[in-house]
Every structure is written in C-alpha cells, then in structure tokens.
Design a protein around this motif. Structure first.
Motif, mmCIF file in Angstrom:
data_model
loop_
_atom_site.group_PDB
_atom_site.id
_atom_site.type_symbol
_atom_site.label_atom_id
_atom_site.label_comp_id
_atom_site.label_asym_id
_atom_site.label_seq_id
_atom_site.Cartn_x
_atom_site.Cartn_y
_atom_site.Cartn_z
ATOM 1 N N LEU A 4 35.490 32.410 46.226
ATOM 2 C CA LEU A 4 34.325 33.030 46.854
ATOM 3 C C LEU A 4 34.396 34.541 46.715
ATOM 4 C CD1 LEU A 4 34.040 30.935 50.150
ATOM 5 C CD2 LEU A 4 32.820 30.598 47.996
ATOM 6 N N ASP A 5 33.287 35.134 46.364
ATOM 7 C CA ASP A 5 33.223 36.588 46.198
ATOM 8 C C ASP A 5 32.504 37.265 47.360
ATOM 9 O OD1 ASP A 5 34.535 36.588 43.725
ATOM 10 O OD2 ASP A 5 32.679 35.989 42.713
ATOM 11 N N ILE A 6 32.440 36.592 48.498
ATOM 12 C CA ILE A 6 31.760 37.162 49.660
ATOM 13 C C ILE A 6 32.605 38.311 50.207
ATOM 14 C CG2 ILE A 6 30.916 36.692 51.984
ATOM 15 C CD1 ILE A 6 30.597 33.752 51.075
ATOM 16 N N VAL A 7 32.008 39.469 50.313
ATOM 17 C CA VAL A 7 32.741 40.685 50.708
ATOM 18 C C VAL A 7 32.403 41.030 52.165
ATOM 19 C CG1 VAL A 7 33.135 43.124 50.226
ATOM 20 C CG2 VAL A 7 32.683 41.525 48.341
#
Length: 370
Positions: A4-7
C-alpha cells in the motif's frame, strides 16, 4: 500481500501513542497471578460514587435512545454545584477529549503551545495532531512552576498555554498568586488551559482550581474530570468551564453524541455526592501520609503531592524495581514516560494496599543491598 502506498500526514511522525498503565486482568494473565494491586492510574480506591451507580442503573432501560447531544442535565447539575452558567460548560468524553477539542478549535499549523515539563502527554498530542509546535518549560529542580520561565516562553505564535495544577506526574501545584500573575501578564489572545483534574485532592491554602477566573471572565478554560475524585474513570466523562464565547467556539468541533447516556446520568448524580467526595479526600490524605512515612523509613526521596499519587525517587534501579513490583502483583507507573527514569509514580490506595506496596518495596530494596 499487496503493498500500500497510502501516505499518512507528516505530523504523525511526532505522535507517540499514549501508554496507559497495565490493567489488572492483563497482569494477572501475563504473570499467572490471582491477586494484583493497581497503583498506577490515579484511580479512586473507594470506587465510584454510589449516587452515580444508582443513576446508571435507573438509566439502563433507556439505552435504545441516543444520549442528549448537549448533555443539558449534566451541564445544569455541574453549573449549579460550581456556581457557573450552563453556557460556560462543555461536557466531554473524559478530559482527554476536551484537550483534543481545544486543539482542533484554536490551533493552526505552526502555532505554538506552552506546556510545563514534565506533565500530561496529551497536551503535546493535541498540538501535534494539528501540526502545531510545543514549547516545553521545565519545572524547577524541586518540580515547582517557574512563572518567569512560563511567561518568557510566550512568542507571537503562542495560542495556548497549559497549566496542570496539581501537576501530573509530580503532584506539585501553581499557587493562586502565580496563576493570577500569568493571567494578568500574557496577551489576551492566548487561551490558558488550567487542567485541575486533581483539584479536589489539593489541600494547600493558596491553591486555585482556576474556576474563579472563569467566573471573572478571564480567557481561560478549566479542565476537570469525573475519573478521579468521583471514581468514574471507566465511563469517561469530564468537562471544561470557560467564558461562553470560548465554549461556543469549541462546540463547533464537538461530535454530536460525544458523551454516552450512562456517563451523563452518572455525572449529574456524582457532582452532588458530597459524602463520597469527603470520604475520598480523607482516604487520600491519610494514604498520602502513610506513604510519606513509609518512604522516609526506607530512606527514599519523594515529592509532597497535592494529588492522589506520589512521585518517588528510586535512582538508577527505578525501572528494575518497577518490574520487580510488577512481578509481585503491584502495578505502579515507571517515570521513563516523562523523562524521569529514576522515579516511579505511585497512586494512593486503600490502607492495606499502601501497606502491601511498602512491605514489598522494603523487601526489594533489602534484596538489592544483600
């Protein structure tokens, strides 16, 4: 597993989750113990207000209804007891929620808050949540407030100043004269948050909970809780008292049903339970003296407290002693959380609980000597 690239927000790098004292059941399960004494979370050893318990029982049949979003009955009961107007009050899900609401209502990114150090960690949490900065002001060597230093920490970016009195974890307080000097000196656009969660335990003649400054119209909000003297920590309810304009601003960020119906009913009854309050004060005062006497006999330095806890200096072995007490079924609070690695904070318990603590502490210290 998919990456996941959720920042998350950058400010979350500053936030450390709150570390509460271990609950009794967890220590019993981890260590295989059948009897555990918890002296870690500054709870009321007498238990909850009997009036509050009765009010909860009477409210149970109505649990299918939403709670009053404005907590009007609780506000009216608190206002009557404390000589305030209901409009000067906001009832919250414990004192912690009030700190978050004040932060959300008043802080912009890069604003500053002035806080005493060491003190309650939730002040920092609220600031970091909004991207604001904390300006810690160290207490003196004997854990007293340095009024000059607090005032010197104010800058054009200061929006909030926190004063915890009695202060957690030290038990020290800011005398009324010092509080008045701060309020009369700082710029009027700064909201002073006076956290007097432990006010009922304070016995000093020059102590002030801050409520008289609310009545006088100062730009302050006084935080109080039902978790301590009233023994309602398990249902989470507290309140803030402030000028009506400040309350109206905070209400804009409050969730509509933030305080459950049982808590509202319990608080409305507990605030009138003078008998329980007096009994709790007496148990605490006797318990503090019992602990002081025991610490003196053990040659341990401690800080005289206006709260229902005592900060004790154990030196470089403090963490080891904390862990040994835990292994014996006695939960206290290690001071490393506040940068006080040589200390533990011990809540005042019932006489037999205090005695058990002192007996085990003596045994541990003796084993170290041997």
């Amino acid at each position: 597993m998919q990456h996941l690239d959720i920042v998350p927000r950058q400010t979350l790098k500053n936030i450390k989750p709150y570390s509460p004292g271990k609950p009794i059941w967890e220590v019993e399960r981890e260590l295989g113990l059948t009897r555990v004494i918890k002296l870690a979370s500054n709870e009321n050893p007498l238990g909850p207000s009997p009036k509050a318990v009765e009010a909860i029982k009477n409210s149970i049949p109505e649990l299918h209804r939403y709670p009053d979003a404005g907590a009007k009955l609780a506000s009216a009961a608190i206002a009557s007891q404390l000589d305030l107007k209901p409009g000067q009050l906001i009832v919250t899900n414990g004192g912690d929620e009030l700190i978050s609401l004040v932060s959300e209502a008043f802080l912009e990114a890069d604003d500053e808050i002035v806080i005493p150090a060491p003190s309650f960690s939730e002040y920092e949490f609220g600031a970091y949540l909004m991207g604001a900065r904390t300006v810690p002001v160290p207490l003196t060597a004997d854990f007293r407030y340095d009024v000059d230093a607090m005032l010197a920490a104010v800058t054009p970016r200061t929006k909030l100043m926190y004063i915890c009195s009695p202060n957690n974890p030290t038990g020290t307080y800011l005398p009324e004269a010092g509080l008045r000097r701060i309020l009369d000196t700082i710029p009027k656009h700064i909201l002073v948050v006076i956290d007097s969660a432990y006010s009922y335990f304070a016995s000093a003649d020059d102590y002030s909970s801050g409520l008289e400054f609310v009545r006088a119209g100062y730009p302050v909000i006084v935080l109080q809780t039902f978790s301590k003297i009233f023994g309602l920590a398990g249902i989470r309810i507290g309140f803030g008292a402030a000028p009506e304009s400040v309350i109206r601003t905070i209400l804009k960020v409050k969730e509509p049903f933030n305080v459950n119906a049982l808590a509202q009913a319990a608080a409305s009854a507990a605030i009138t339970d003078d008998e329980h309050v007096q009994a709790s004060v007496q148990v605490n005062e006797k318990g503090r003296e019992q602990l002081y006497k025991g610490f003196r006999e053990l040659g341990l330095a401690y800080t005289e407290s206006m709260g229902n806890f005592v900060l004790v200096e154990l030196g470089p072995d403090a963490q080891s002693i904390y862990e040994q007490l835990l292994a014996r079924g006695i939960i206290v609070r290690y001071g490393g959380t506040w940068g006080l690695g040589g200390h533990v904070r011990i809540s005042v318990g019932l006489p037999e609980e205090n005695d058990t603590l002192l007996v085990n502490l003596r045994a541990i210290l003796q084993e170290q000597k041997d």
